[in-house]
Design a protein around this motif. Structure first.
Motif, short mmCIF file in Angstrom:
data_model
loop_
_atom_site.label_atom_id
_atom_site.label_comp_id
_atom_site.label_asym_id
_atom_site.label_seq_id
_atom_site.Cartn_x
_atom_site.Cartn_y
_atom_site.Cartn_z
N SER A 42 38.12 -48.08 -16.41
CA SER A 42 36.97 -48.51 -17.19
C SER A 42 35.95 -49.19 -16.29
O SER A 42 36.27 -49.58 -15.16
CB SER A 42 37.42 -49.50 -18.29
N LEU A 43 34.73 -49.32 -16.79
CA LEU A 43 33.72 -50.12 -16.10
C LEU A 43 32.75 -50.68 -17.13
O LEU A 43 32.54 -50.12 -18.20
CB LEU A 43 32.98 -49.32 -15.03
N ASP A 44 32.20 -51.83 -16.79
CA ASP A 44 31.23 -52.47 -17.69
C ASP A 44 30.42 -53.48 -16.88
O ASP A 44 30.95 -54.10 -15.95
CB ASP A 44 31.96 -53.19 -18.84
N PHE A 45 29.16 -53.61 -17.21
CA PHE A 45 28.33 -54.66 -16.61
C PHE A 45 27.15 -54.92 -17.52
O PHE A 45 26.77 -54.07 -18.32
CB PHE A 45 27.89 -54.29 -15.19
N SER A 64 34.77 -57.05 -18.61
CA SER A 64 35.16 -55.79 -17.97
C SER A 64 36.68 -55.59 -18.01
O SER A 64 37.16 -54.48 -18.28
CB SER A 64 34.68 -55.76 -16.53
N ASP A 67 38.69 -54.22 -21.48
CA ASP A 67 38.94 -52.83 -21.86
C ASP A 67 40.36 -52.39 -21.50
O ASP A 67 41.00 -51.63 -22.23
CB ASP A 67 37.93 -51.90 -21.18
N GLY A 125 29.28 -56.86 -13.35
CA GLY A 125 30.48 -56.45 -14.05
C GLY A 125 31.47 -55.87 -13.06
O GLY A 125 31.35 -56.07 -11.85
N SER A 127 34.27 -52.42 -12.14
CA SER A 127 35.01 -51.19 -12.39
C SER A 127 36.48 -51.55 -12.22
O SER A 127 36.86 -52.11 -11.19
CB SER A 127 34.60 -50.10 -11.40
#
Length: 323
Positions: A42-45, A64, A67, A125, A127
């Motif tokens: 997953s990744l988020d920022f 992050s 998830d 964020g 990964s």
């Protein structure tokens, strides 16, 4: 428009190895290595939600990592994702990265570098790669009739953050919101380990209603949310009554369309809270009724909220019913 763009992507190669992909709006991609091991990716920022760069880094990392926990897995390796203006003091960037590293370390995860680009606004964020058993992964689409929904954090951080941006928020309310945003969902996941979890997700940008809708649509069932049982942060009602609602809440209302029905008796501020976009929100579990007491006890033992917020029933006219 986004759904149309995603639907035009080419078919994924080796799809028999992709246990979870784009089909169910799940929190991560899951790649099966063998019968006992899979990778979860997953990744988020996002842009800053608080003024303190260290706390921003903590919140970004928690969000992050969440998830991975929402899939019932453990994070293994993380890489920083950073956008940063060249006109801003690099000490600020250092504090953001320190905050992120602090939470990655708390998660027992390895932080192994990352990538930075110049941008007009800071964004941060991770990964994250996790590992798990492909037969024990929690999906968001496998709720069953009779399940009870349990959440692990209170709602309303989007409204609190909006009030803070307008310099109208009480300091204690902001501090409480930051406390929850910077709490790892590791502890919620650990509380559920060993229990029968039919489905799970984390409550983030689409709000409680949007993420519940993903669960309901994935399972082809209806979720009933009980407005009287929702855990809500202190101060949220007052700010909502003042109209301090983030734009994302209105976007979320448009997103659900005619798939949600809300009883007239539900308080107006609750109608805003259920669509409020959460930053680093809690986990939402769909569990058999026989597991509810154990799950809530385990959550409370770990300092988590642990509140029943709804139930799953046969498909009705709408996917979500708020009573």
């Amino acid at each position: 428009m986004l759904a149309e763009a995603l639907s035009s992507l080419p078919t994924v190669l080796n799809s028999d190895k992709l246990v979870v992909g784009l089909d169910t709006s799940d929190d991560c991609a899951v790649y099966k290595i063998n019968d006992e091991l899979c990778l979860i990716q997953s990744l988020d920022f996002f842009t800053p939600v608080v003024d303190d760069p260290f706390k921003y880094g903590q919140i970004g990392a928690c969000n992050s990592l969440s998830d991975i926990y929402a899939m019932g897995a453990d994070p293994l390796l993380a890489l920083n994702i950073v956008c940063f203006p060249n006109c801003m003091n690099l000490e600020v960037l250092g504090e953001i990265l320190k905050g992120g590293a602090d939470k990655v370390q708390e998660a027992g995860c390895i932080l192994a570098g990352g990538h930075t680009v110049q941008d007009d606004e800071p964004k941060y964020g991770l990964s994250v790669t996790g590992i798990g058993n492909p037969n024990k992964i929690w999906k968001n689409s496998s709720s069953q009739v009779g399940d009870i929904l349990v959440t692990t954090k209170p709602l309303g951080v989007g409204i609190i953050n909006t009030a803070a941006k307008g310099k109208l928020a009480d300091k204690s309310h902001v501090e409480e919101a930051i406390k929850y945003m910077s709490t790892l969902n590791k502890y919620g996941k650990e509380a559920a380990d060993g229990l029968e979890i039919h489905a799970a997700t984390d409550v983030t940008g689409f709000g409680l209603c949007g993420h519940s809708l993903e669960m309901a649509e994935g399972a082809g069932l209806t979720i009933e949310l009980d407005s009287a049982k929702l855990p809500i942060l202190d101060g949220v009602k007052g700010y909502a009554d003042l109209g301090l609602i983030p734009k994302g809440a209105y976007d979320n209302k448009r997103f659900v369309g005619n798939k949600v029905t809300i009883k007239d008796s539900v308080a107006d501020y609750i109608k805003d809270v259920i669509f409020d976009p959460q930053t680093s929100g809690g986990l939402l579990f769909s569990v058999p009724e026989t597991e509810v007491d154990s799950l809530i006890k385990n959550l409370h033992d770990r300092g988590q909220v642990g509140e029943v917020v709804g139930r799953v029933k046969e498909k009705a006219e709408h996917y979500i019913e708020v009573i």
